[in-house]
Design a protein around this motif. Structure first.
Motif, PDB file in Angstrom:
ATOM      1  N   THR A 214      -8.873  11.646 -13.212  1.00 15.36           N
ATOM      2  CA  THR A 214      -8.723   9.683 -12.077  1.00 15.36           C
ATOM      3  C   THR A 214      -9.604  10.147 -11.620  1.00 15.36           C
ATOM      4  O   THR A 214     -10.370   9.264 -10.841  1.00 15.36           O
ATOM      5  CB  THR A 214      -7.538   9.575 -11.892  1.00 15.36           C
ATOM      6  OG1 THR A 214      -7.581   8.646 -11.002  1.00 15.36           O
ATOM      7  CG2 THR A 214      -6.538  10.616 -10.759  1.00 15.36           C
TER       8      THR A 214
ATOM      9  N   THR B 160      -1.807   6.615  -2.323  1.00  9.79           N
ATOM     10  CA  THR B 160      -1.912   5.062  -3.094  1.00  9.79           C
ATOM     11  C   THR B 160      -0.183   5.510  -4.164  1.00  9.79           C
ATOM     12  O   THR B 160       0.359   6.858  -4.447  1.00  9.79           O
ATOM     13  CB  THR B 160      -3.041   5.459  -3.780  1.00  9.79           C
ATOM     14  OG1 THR B 160      -3.895   6.443  -4.667  1.00  9.79           O
ATOM     15  CG2 THR B 160      -4.680   4.842  -3.188  1.00  9.79           C
ATOM     16  N   SER B 161      -0.648   4.423  -4.834  1.00 11.75           N
ATOM     17  CA  SER B 161      -0.195   4.956  -6.503  1.00 11.75           C
ATOM     18  C   SER B 161      -0.708   4.543  -7.275  1.00 11.75           C
ATOM     19  O   SER B 161      -1.678   3.603  -6.966  1.00 11.75           O
ATOM     20  CB  SER B 161       1.257   3.411  -6.213  1.00 11.75           C
ATOM     21  OG  SER B 161       1.617   3.007  -5.444  1.00 11.75           O
ATOM     22  N   LEU B 162      -0.626   5.111  -8.187  1.00 15.78           N
ATOM     23  CA  LEU B 162      -1.559   5.383  -9.645  1.00 15.78           C
ATOM     24  C   LEU B 162      -1.209   5.147 -10.783  1.00 15.78           C
ATOM     25  O   LEU B 162       0.123   5.102 -11.281  1.00 15.78           O
ATOM     26  CB  LEU B 162      -2.196   7.118  -9.496  1.00 15.78           C
ATOM     27  CG  LEU B 162      -3.396   7.300 -10.786  1.00 15.78           C
ATOM     28  CD1 LEU B 162      -4.588   7.048 -10.210  1.00 15.78           C
ATOM     29  CD2 LEU B 162      -3.016   8.832 -10.782  1.00 15.78           C
TER      30      LEU B 162
ATOM     31  N   TRP C 124      -7.861   4.691 -15.305  1.00 17.67           N
ATOM     32  CA  TRP C 124      -7.043   4.645 -13.921  1.00 17.67           C
ATOM     33  C   TRP C 124      -6.902   3.239 -13.109  1.00 17.67           C
ATOM     34  O   TRP C 124      -8.556   2.944 -13.219  1.00 17.67           O
ATOM     35  CB  TRP C 124      -7.146   5.784 -13.336  1.00 17.67           C
ATOM     36  CG  TRP C 124      -6.912   7.020 -14.409  1.00 17.67           C
ATOM     37  CD1 TRP C 124      -7.739   8.020 -14.773  1.00 17.67           C
ATOM     38  CD2 TRP C 124      -5.434   7.180 -14.648  1.00 17.67           C
ATOM     39  NE1 TRP C 124      -7.735   8.433 -15.375  1.00 17.67           N
ATOM     40  CE2 TRP C 124      -6.406   8.646 -15.179  1.00 17.67           C
ATOM     41  CE3 TRP C 124      -4.214   7.248 -14.084  1.00 17.67           C
ATOM     42  CZ2 TRP C 124      -4.992   9.701 -15.538  1.00 17.67           C
ATOM     43  CZ3 TRP C 124      -3.419   8.273 -14.413  1.00 17.67           C
ATOM     44  CH2 TRP C 124      -4.151   9.430 -15.235  1.00 17.67           C
TER      45      TRP C 124
ATOM     46  N   GLU D  40      -5.447   2.101  -8.733  1.00 13.36           N
ATOM     47  CA  GLU D  40      -4.618   2.563  -7.643  1.00 13.36           C
ATOM     48  C   GLU D  40      -4.452   1.318  -7.323  1.00 13.36           C
ATOM     49  O   GLU D  40      -5.139   0.675  -6.596  1.00 13.36           O
ATOM     50  CB  GLU D  40      -5.640   4.087  -7.144  1.00 13.36           C
ATOM     51  CG  GLU D  40      -5.245   5.053  -7.657  1.00 13.36           C
ATOM     52  CD  GLU D  40      -6.090   6.378  -7.399  1.00 13.36           C
ATOM     53  OE1 GLU D  40      -5.456   7.164  -5.935  1.00 13.36           O
ATOM     54  OE2 GLU D  40      -7.373   6.196  -7.502  1.00 13.36           O
TER      55      GLU D  40
ATOM     56  N   TRP E  67      -0.108   2.710  -1.378  1.00 15.16           N
ATOM     57  CA  TRP E  67       1.281   3.307  -1.304  1.00 15.16           C
ATOM     58  C   TRP E  67       1.742   2.452  -0.341  1.00 15.16           C
ATOM     59  O   TRP E  67       1.997   2.230   0.727  1.00 15.16           O
ATOM     60  CB  TRP E  67       1.625   4.718  -1.662  1.00 15.16           C
ATOM     61  CG  TRP E  67       2.571   4.905  -1.713  1.00 15.16           C
ATOM     62  CD1 TRP E  67       3.935   4.759  -2.888  1.00 15.16           C
ATOM     63  CD2 TRP E  67       3.781   5.558  -1.147  1.00 15.16           C
ATOM     64  NE1 TRP E  67       4.725   5.338  -2.775  1.00 15.16           N
ATOM     65  CE2 TRP E  67       4.767   6.404  -1.515  1.00 15.16           C
ATOM     66  CE3 TRP E  67       3.189   6.876   0.084  1.00 15.16           C
ATOM     67  CZ2 TRP E  67       5.607   6.962  -0.797  1.00 15.16           C
ATOM     68  CZ3 TRP E  67       4.424   7.180   0.762  1.00 15.16           C
ATOM     69  CH2 TRP E  67       5.194   8.256   0.519  1.00 15.16           C
TER      70      TRP E  67
ATOM     71  N   VAL F  36      -3.364  10.057  -4.478  1.00 16.93           N
ATOM     72  CA  VAL F  36      -2.120   9.452  -4.911  1.00 16.93           C
ATOM     73  C   VAL F  36      -0.957   9.697  -4.165  1.00 16.93           C
ATOM     74  O   VAL F  36      -0.986  11.299  -3.919  1.00 16.93           O
ATOM     75  CB  VAL F  36      -2.736  10.190  -6.290  1.00 16.93           C
ATOM     76  CG1 VAL F  36      -1.724  11.178  -6.840  1.00 16.93           C
ATOM     77  CG2 VAL F  36      -1.088   9.065  -7.331  1.00 16.93           C
TER      78      VAL F  36
ATOM     79  N   VAL G 211     -10.266   1.215  -2.634  1.00 13.03           N
ATOM     80  CA  VAL G 211      -8.894   1.015  -2.670  1.00 13.03           C
ATOM     81  C   VAL G 211      -8.887  -0.713  -2.252  1.00 13.03           C
ATOM     82  O   VAL G 211      -8.664  -0.433  -1.147  1.00 13.03           O
ATOM     83  CB  VAL G 211      -8.208   1.741  -2.727  1.00 13.03           C
ATOM     84  CG1 VAL G 211      -6.846   0.868  -3.021  1.00 13.03           C
ATOM     85  CG2 VAL G 211      -7.865   3.015  -3.306  1.00 13.03           C
TER      86      VAL G 211
END
Length: 376
Positions: A63, A230-232, A242, A244, A247, A280, A335
């Motif tokens: 990623t 972050t959320s992946l 990927w 993101e 988070w 992440v 992001v």
């Protein structure tokens, strides 16, 4: 005694029968004493036959488009509290699973010392902080397989003890030091700010795991690289493969104490804004003997040591400072989705960049996430 926060949060898969309720690794001991924020569900782990639970080193390399090879032998320091007795063995299991070269005391890659730098006596062991240590060394390994790791264990998570671990890591050769802990910013902690500033050293800190709130120390110091989360997710339709978003629990905030650095140009925070960069933090695989094996963990305590490892791999550790991230912002992946307001979905900051991700700089994810090593 003041105690600093441990930033990792452990989330384990539920057992087949009724799972025990999640519990905090560190009890609330009352006013005037802070605690680590680790939570975990006892007795719930995944066997290796099912595959490691969470994102592994190979996922992170993919990623973030990390180059082939292992990188230089930069020394990465880990500032942490208490002893993790199985740390070297657990790291060996992690590295073997993902095809990373061994990192051991015997080959000179791994070293664990007390806060004065001695191999003995080590502090007392603590389960929650040991999981934190395991996460730290695993993420550094994923980012920089050839980096050497020195883990400096504080006698307690008190501000003075952790400040000393910082100095000791530098004295033992660390060119980048990772700090996966934090506390709500306050005047008392600032007395130790000088320990997070060393000539020729890059200092990295977790932004916190409480969403948009008061800035976290030591991430709020202008001398540290504050790393958000972050959320992946996999997305075959994306050029990266990927995607993101911010988070939900990643920390961001506006300092009440630290002056606005000249290199930060955001306009709604009159002082230092957190974070600077992100990676992440949502569901990383680690192996921990005391927890029962492979488990997923959550926290900016994952993203911070990963970024520290990237600094080590870049060859610019020690030279690179927080200002460089903003000068090189175009070399990161921006992001633009998500927020870190778990209840209000962004209402807490009025939909502002301080808690909602968007184009350009935003506080939850900073300038963005790594895209190779160019930004470092």
């Amino acid at each position: 005694m003041l105690i600093a926060l441990c930033a990792a949060t452990i989330a384990l898969a539920p057992a087949a029968s009724a799972a025990p309720a999640p519990r905090a690794a560190c009890p609330d001991t009352g006013p005037g004493v802070l605690r680590c924020l680790t939570t975990f569900t006892p007795g719930a782990t995944r066997a290796l036959a099912d595959g490691p639970a969470g994102w592994g080193a190979d996922d992170l390399a993919s990623t973030y488009r990390l180059p082939a090879g292992t990188g230089p032998g930069t020394v990465v320091g880990i500032s942490i509290a208490y002893d993790a007795p199985n740390l070297e063995a657990d790291l060996a299991t992690y590295r073997a699973q993902y095809g990373l070269p061994p990192c051991t005391t015997a080959n000179g890659c791994f070293r664990k010392v007390n806060q004065q730098g001695g191999a003995a006596p080590l502090p007392e062991a603590d389960f929650g902080w040991a999981v934190e240590s395991t996460l730290d060394v695993s993420m550094v390994s994923a980012a920089c397989p050839s980096c050497r790791i020195v883990v400096v264990e504080g006698t307690t998570p008190g501000f003075a003890d952790l400040a000393e671990t910082e100095d000791t890591a530098v004295r033992l050769g660390a060119k980048v030091v990772s700090n996966s802990y934090g506390s709500r910013e306050g005047g008392a902690q600032l007395a130790f700010a000088s320990h997070y500033q060393h000539v020729g050293v890059t200092v990295v800190a977790s932004s916190g795991d409480s969403g948009f709130t008061a800035a976290s120390y030591p991430a709020a110091l202008a001398t540290t690289v504050a790393v958000g989360g972050t959320s992946l997710a996999r997305n075959p339709d994306s050029p990266r493969g990927w995607e993101e978003q911010a988070w939900t629990y990643g920390g961001s905030g506006c300092s009440a104490y630290v002056a606005k650095p000249k290199w930060q140009k955001d306009t709604h925070c009159g002082k230092r804004a957190v974070a600077d960069v992100s990676a992440v933090a949502d569901g990383l695989a680690i192996y921990n003997t005391d927890a029962g094996g492979w488990l997923p963990v959550y926290g900016t305590s994952a993203s911070a040591p990963f970024v520290a490892g990237l600094y080590g791999r870049s060859g610019r550790a020690g030279v690179a400072q927080p200002a460089d991230l903003y000068a090189r912002a175009a070399q990161f992946t921006d992001v633009t989705a998500g927020n870190n307001d778990p209840v209000g979905g962004g209402a807490k900051c009025g939909g502002d960049y301080l808690c909602v991700a968007g184009a350009g700089y935003d506080a939850p994810t900073g300038v963005g996430v790594p895209n190779g090593l160019g930004g470092f």
